[in-house]
Design an enzyme around this catalytic site. Structure first.
Site, PDB file in Angstrom:
ATOM      1  N   LYS A 116      63.144  76.904  -7.424  1.00 28.84           N
ATOM      2  CA  LYS A 116      62.503  76.696  -8.725  1.00 28.84           C
ATOM      3  C   LYS A 116      61.409  75.648  -8.529  1.00 28.84           C
ATOM      4  CE  LYS A 116      62.938  74.605 -13.196  1.00 28.84           C
ATOM      5  NZ  LYS A 116      63.652  73.570 -13.977  1.00 28.84           N
ATOM      6  N   GLY A 134      64.362  67.761 -21.718  1.00 28.81           N
ATOM      7  CA  GLY A 134      65.299  66.758 -22.211  1.00 28.81           C
ATOM      8  C   GLY A 134      65.114  66.376 -23.667  1.00 28.81           C
ATOM      9  N   ALA A 147      63.685  74.359 -20.540  1.00 22.14           N
ATOM     10  CA  ALA A 147      63.422  73.066 -21.188  1.00 22.14           C
ATOM     11  C   ALA A 147      63.285  73.195 -22.693  1.00 22.14           C
ATOM     12  CB  ALA A 147      62.184  72.381 -20.621  1.00 22.14           C
ATOM     13  N   GLY A 148      63.873  72.223 -23.395  1.00 25.07           N
ATOM     14  CA  GLY A 148      63.750  72.122 -24.837  1.00 25.07           C
ATOM     15  C   GLY A 148      64.993  72.507 -25.619  1.00 25.07           C
ATOM     16  N   ASN A 197      70.017  71.927 -18.971  1.00 24.34           N
ATOM     17  CA  ASN A 197      70.826  70.869 -18.371  1.00 24.34           C
ATOM     18  C   ASN A 197      71.228  69.838 -19.417  1.00 24.34           C
ATOM     19  OD1 ASN A 197      70.367  68.514 -15.583  1.00 24.34           O
ATOM     20  ND2 ASN A 197      72.152  69.007 -16.768  1.00 24.34           N
TER      21      ASN A 197
END
Length: 264
Positions: free
Chosen positions: A106, A167, A193-194, A215
């Protein structure tokens, strides 16, 4: 009796996966919580920040691969913490060496520490080199449809536009750009993300994304293991809703029961 809609398999680099949820390994309180949460998520692909996590480069430190075994999961090394193409390419080459020739990576090249927004110029430069080097590149990018198209044309096997800042937990901030990317996509599109909670993951899947990577939404939940399981179900629900096709939106009400034959 209703039937489950026929779905095409989720395939990356020639391998098919049952789960459309990809998870990270950072920000947990310890390796045991990491292990249990990832297991609860049902994820089969686990991404690892090579510059921040020990996967064998530091023999004297705990090795993440002792709890996230490559025999059970597909390890997806990422270039988090890289701010130019040279750093990112070097990190991917290190990961391939540590993981015995593993080519799936990635790519993320960041612009600054405040936003962690992708530097698309350096991302394109790194993607071109990595594809030439024989890597299977999944690439973190902005939600710009033109950049997503260019990255696919370079040879990246998946594009991963952000839905919100890394994050941030802000959810799907620009669904309209994602819809354009999805409409044009020649390779799998994954939201990266988000995501902050299960409904965000469901929305991403309802838009037609192949999968979602997250994550912080799991690791920073009050109960990470419970949230991991919630995300597993959210991904499945969103994919089924996408396949089923939602009802059209209407300005006015419509009776649920037919009016014909109404008893008067």
């Amino acid at each position: 009796m209703s039937q489950t809609p026929i779905d095409k398999p989720f395939t990356l680099a020639g391998r098919t996966y049952q789960s459309r949820l990809l998870v990270g390994t950072g920000k947990y309180k310890d390796l045991e919580e990491t292990r249990v949460a990832i297991e609860a998520s049902g994820a089969e692909i686990v991404t690892v920040a090579v510059r921040r996590t020990n996967i064998g480069q530091n023999p004297s430190e705990p090795n993440l691969l002792d709890v996230i075994s490559p025999d059970k999961y597909t390890i997806l090394p990422n270039t988090a913490g890289c701010y130019n193409a040279e750093e990112a390419v070097r990190t991917c080459r290190l990961a391939r060496e540590l993981l015995d020739g593993h080519n799936l990576v990635k790519l993320e090249v960041l612009a600054d520490q405040k936003t962690l927004f992708p530097n698309v110029v350096e991302t394109i430069k790194a993607a071109e080199q990595l594809v030439k080097d024989g890597f299977d590149v999944m690439v973190y990018t902005s939600d710009d449809p033109i950049i997503a198209r260019q990255l696919a044309e370079i040879g990246c096997i998946a594009v991963m536009p952000l839905a919100g800042l890394i994050g941030s937990g802000m959810g799907i901030c620009n669904p309209w750009n994602l819809r354009i990317i999805l409409e044009e996509a020649k390779v799998p599109v994954l939201v990266d993300a988000g995501v902050g909670t299960a409904s965000d993951a469901t929305i991403a899947m309802e838009l037609g994304c192949e999968a979602v990577l997250m994550n912080t939404a799991i690791a920073h939940a009050q109960n990470p293991v419970m949230m991991a399981e919630a995300m597993k179900h959210a991904i499945v629900a969103g994919r089924l809703a996408y396949l089923a096709g939602r009802m059209p939106r209407k300005l006015y009400a419509s009776a649920s029961s037919p009016l014909d034959g109404l008893i008067r």
